[in-house]
Motif scaffolding. Structure first.
Motif, mmCIF file in Angstrom:
data_model
loop_
_atom_site.group_PDB
_atom_site.id
_atom_site.type_symbol
_atom_site.label_atom_id
_atom_site.label_comp_id
_atom_site.label_asym_id
_atom_site.label_seq_id
_atom_site.Cartn_x
_atom_site.Cartn_y
_atom_site.Cartn_z
ATOM 1 N N LYS A 65 12.402 67.572 30.596
ATOM 2 C CA LYS A 65 11.285 66.624 29.896
ATOM 3 C C LYS A 65 10.775 65.762 30.987
ATOM 4 N N ILE A 66 9.369 65.353 30.597
ATOM 5 C CA ILE A 66 8.810 64.295 31.301
ATOM 6 C C ILE A 66 8.629 63.273 30.469
ATOM 7 N N ASP A 67 9.146 61.958 31.055
ATOM 8 C CA ASP A 67 9.041 60.473 30.421
ATOM 9 C C ASP A 67 8.046 59.893 30.944
ATOM 10 N N PHE A 68 7.528 59.355 30.294
ATOM 11 C CA PHE A 68 6.512 58.186 30.846
ATOM 12 C C PHE A 68 7.193 56.535 30.416
ATOM 13 N N HIS A 69 7.217 56.026 31.550
ATOM 14 C CA HIS A 69 7.690 54.514 31.376
ATOM 15 C C HIS A 69 6.560 53.693 31.599
ATOM 16 N N LEU A 70 6.431 52.886 30.528
ATOM 17 C CA LEU A 70 5.394 51.949 30.543
ATOM 18 C C LEU A 70 5.764 50.755 31.201
ATOM 19 N N GLU A 71 4.883 49.923 32.096
ATOM 20 C CA GLU A 71 5.273 49.074 32.838
ATOM 21 C C GLU A 71 4.425 47.597 32.197
ATOM 22 N N ASP A 72 5.152 46.671 31.452
ATOM 23 C CA ASP A 72 4.487 45.742 30.963
ATOM 24 C C ASP A 72 3.991 44.230 31.815
ATOM 25 N N CYS A 73 3.456 43.149 31.530
ATOM 26 C CA CYS A 73 3.082 42.388 32.251
ATOM 27 C C CYS A 73 4.097 41.727 33.155
ATOM 28 N N LEU A 74 5.339 41.731 32.647
ATOM 29 C CA LEU A 74 6.411 41.076 33.354
ATOM 30 C C LEU A 74 6.994 42.022 34.379
ATOM 31 N N GLY A 75 6.316 43.321 34.379
ATOM 32 C CA GLY A 75 7.183 44.188 35.148
ATOM 33 C C GLY A 75 8.182 45.057 34.831
ATOM 34 N N ARG A 76 8.576 44.752 33.376
ATOM 35 C CA ARG A 76 9.574 45.272 32.869
ATOM 36 C C ARG A 76 9.216 47.062 32.551
ATOM 37 N N THR A 77 10.063 47.925 32.546
ATOM 38 C CA THR A 77 9.411 49.350 32.161
ATOM 39 C C THR A 77 10.258 49.642 30.602
ATOM 40 N N TRP A 78 9.448 50.633 30.128
ATOM 41 C CA TRP A 78 9.583 50.919 28.612
ATOM 42 C C TRP A 78 9.571 52.464 28.533
ATOM 43 N N GLN A 79 10.591 53.089 28.302
ATOM 44 C CA GLN A 79 10.266 54.577 28.026
ATOM 45 C C GLN A 79 9.365 54.856 26.589
ATOM 46 N N CYS A 80 8.389 55.507 26.861
ATOM 47 C CA CYS A 80 7.612 55.756 25.473
ATOM 48 C C CYS A 80 7.148 57.200 25.090
ATOM 49 N N GLY A 81 6.332 57.588 26.088
ATOM 50 C CA GLY A 81 5.992 59.064 25.797
ATOM 51 C C GLY A 81 7.000 59.992 26.307
ATOM 52 N N THR A 82 7.041 61.059 25.763
ATOM 53 C CA THR A 82 7.747 62.203 26.522
ATOM 54 C C THR A 82 7.048 63.652 26.024
ATOM 55 N N VAL A 83 7.245 64.547 27.043
ATOM 56 C CA VAL A 83 6.957 65.819 26.673
ATOM 57 C C VAL A 83 7.991 66.780 27.132
ATOM 58 N N GLN A 84 8.666 67.445 26.112
ATOM 59 C CA GLN A 84 9.839 68.332 26.559
ATOM 60 C C GLN A 84 9.561 69.813 26.153
ATOM 61 N N LEU A 85 10.019 70.483 27.157
ATOM 62 C CA LEU A 85 9.750 71.969 26.986
ATOM 63 C C LEU A 85 10.883 72.672 26.427
ATOM 64 N N ASP A 86 10.791 73.489 25.641
ATOM 65 C CA ASP A 86 11.776 74.201 24.774
ATOM 66 C C ASP A 86 11.890 75.672 24.561
ATOM 67 N N PHE A 87 12.834 76.470 25.409
ATOM 68 C CA PHE A 87 12.953 77.744 25.133
ATOM 69 C C PHE A 87 14.080 77.967 23.964
ATOM 70 N N GLN A 88 14.731 76.966 23.629
ATOM 71 C CA GLN A 88 16.057 77.059 22.887
ATOM 72 C C GLN A 88 15.613 77.283 21.378
ATOM 73 N N MET A 89 14.871 76.242 20.970
ATOM 74 C CA MET A 89 14.896 76.288 19.322
ATOM 75 C C MET A 89 14.104 77.531 18.976
ATOM 76 N N PRO A 90 12.957 78.019 19.551
ATOM 77 C CA PRO A 90 12.216 79.278 19.128
ATOM 78 C C PRO A 90 13.117 80.444 19.099
ATOM 79 N N GLU A 91 14.391 80.367 19.878
ATOM 80 C CA GLU A 91 15.167 81.569 19.998
ATOM 81 C C GLU A 91 16.092 81.492 18.622
ATOM 82 N N LYS A 92 16.669 79.882 18.752
ATOM 83 C CA LYS A 92 17.630 79.702 17.459
ATOM 84 C C LYS A 92 16.963 79.844 16.153
ATOM 85 N N PHE A 93 15.906 79.810 16.042
ATOM 86 C CA PHE A 93 15.065 80.127 14.642
ATOM 87 C C PHE A 93 14.385 81.210 14.542
#
Ligand SMILES: [Zn+2]
Length: 349
Positions: free
Chosen positions: A173-201
């Motif tokens: 996956k790709i994670d996007f970490h936001l940086e707030d005005c105090l310089g802290r970071t927060w993981q918010c957005g993600t893009v996850q690629l998945d070959f497994q679930m299509p197989e399983k289902f």
């Protein structure tokens, strides 16, 4: 946009792999002697929707979004206001696609993340997370998927850090970490690629050759948890939201009771124009009422005294820029309407 059930059968969670890889974070119930789980993720629901009909390669990519309420069991010690909760709403989407569409679709999500975060003035860091120990699938699938994500990032010219072993159990996956005005970071957005679930289902589409093929699936969120994003936004702006976001954009104050009706007329004009406004008609000193509005970070305060009433004007005070003088109400309204429409940021606070 779809909406899928909150509670789903145990067999579904066994098939998705959540039963083996995610059980400690899930809640369960029994109905008519059958085990059910409360969904911790929206994916299996989206997969069931995909399976309701036959798909041709011409229908893909198929993007299914869901503002999905999920429940995850967290130890009470790690709960923290809106930052970490046990039930939250994800701005989720699942995209089903041909292998040849991966790069374009992932690039589309990266662009969407950029557009959404820029509106709030957030800067962000990007991380690419690779295969964790407790995971499903072949090494080859993981390598292909990881390379596809890296490729999309490179195509956008984004620099990123690699997080070895921090991927989801079904894909990198790709994670996007936001940086707030105090310089802290927060993981918010993600893009996850998945070959497994299509197989399983056993998900399929009919290809150009008339045969069945396996689609690729992408899981993505932009805000992540809406509740948590609101908490991050509130801290980022220290409560002083830009006007377009402020829950209360304008507060109106008559100086004495004699201008109360005029103040109410101003209020109803603002409300009719779709501006979020209130009037403070209490019998308190105007300085006291303004101090209170300042403390509540209301962007605009309109004082309506005797002079404003007879001239049809309002005396404008901004929480950061102070006294801006008296202007005709119509002029104030067109200014604030433009500020809201442009989603302007407030540089003064
Ligand atoms: Zn998902």
């Amino acid at each position: 946009e779809i909406r899928t059930p909150l509670i789903m059968n145990r067999s579904l969670w066994e098939r998705s792999g959540h039963w083996d890889h995610y059980r400690e974070n899930m809640y369960f119930t029994r109905i008519d002697d059958v085990d059910y789980a409360v969904k911790p993720m929206n994916c299996p629901g989206a997969i069931l929707v995909y399976r309701t009909r036959l798909h041709s390669y011409r229908d893909l990519p198929l993007r299914l979004c869901e503002m999905g309420l999920v429940h995850r069991h967290e130890l009470s010690g790690v709960l923290h206001g809106l930052m970490r909760v046990r039930a939250f709403t994800q701005d989720d989407a699942h995209i089903f696609m041909l292998p040849s569409q991966i790069r374009d679709e992932v690039t589309g999500v990266i662009e969407m993340v950029d557009r959404f975060y820029s509106v709030f003035g957030f800067r962000y860091k990007v991380e690419l997370s690779t295969r964790p120990e407790n995971s499903m699938g072949s090494d080859e699938d993981w390598e292909t998927a990881t390379a596809a994500l890296a490729d999309a990032l490179a195509g956008r010219g984004l620099s990123y850090q690699v997080n070895e072993g921090d991927g989801a159990f079904y894909g990198p996956k790709i994670d996007f970490h936001l940086e707030d005005c105090l310089g802290r970071t927060w993981q918010c957005g993600t893009v996850q690629l998945d070959f497994q679930m299509p197989e399983k289902f056993d998900l399929t589409y009919i290809g150009e050759d008339g045969h069945r093929h396996r689609p690729v699936m992408v899981h993505r969120v932009i805000f992540g948890s809406i509740e948590r994003f609101i908490a991050i936004l509130t801290e980022h702006f220290a409560g002083a939201f830009p006007t377009w976001l402020a829950p209360e954009q304008v507060r109106v104050f008559p100086i004495t009771d004699r201008q109360a009706a005029y103040a109410q007329g101003v209020l109803s004009s603002l409300e009719t124009a779709g501006i979020r406004a209130t009037a403070d008609l209490r019998n308190e000193k105007i300085t006291y009422k303004i101090r209170e509005a300042q403390r509540a970070h209301v962007p605009y305060m309109l004082v309506t005294g005797e002079r404003e009433m007879s001239a049809g004007t309002v005396a404008v005070r901004h929480r950061g820029r102070g006294d801006l003088g008296a202007v005709p109400l119509a002029e104030f309204m067109s200014e604030i309407a433009r500020e809201i429409a442009e989603k302007k940021r407030d540089e003064s606070v």
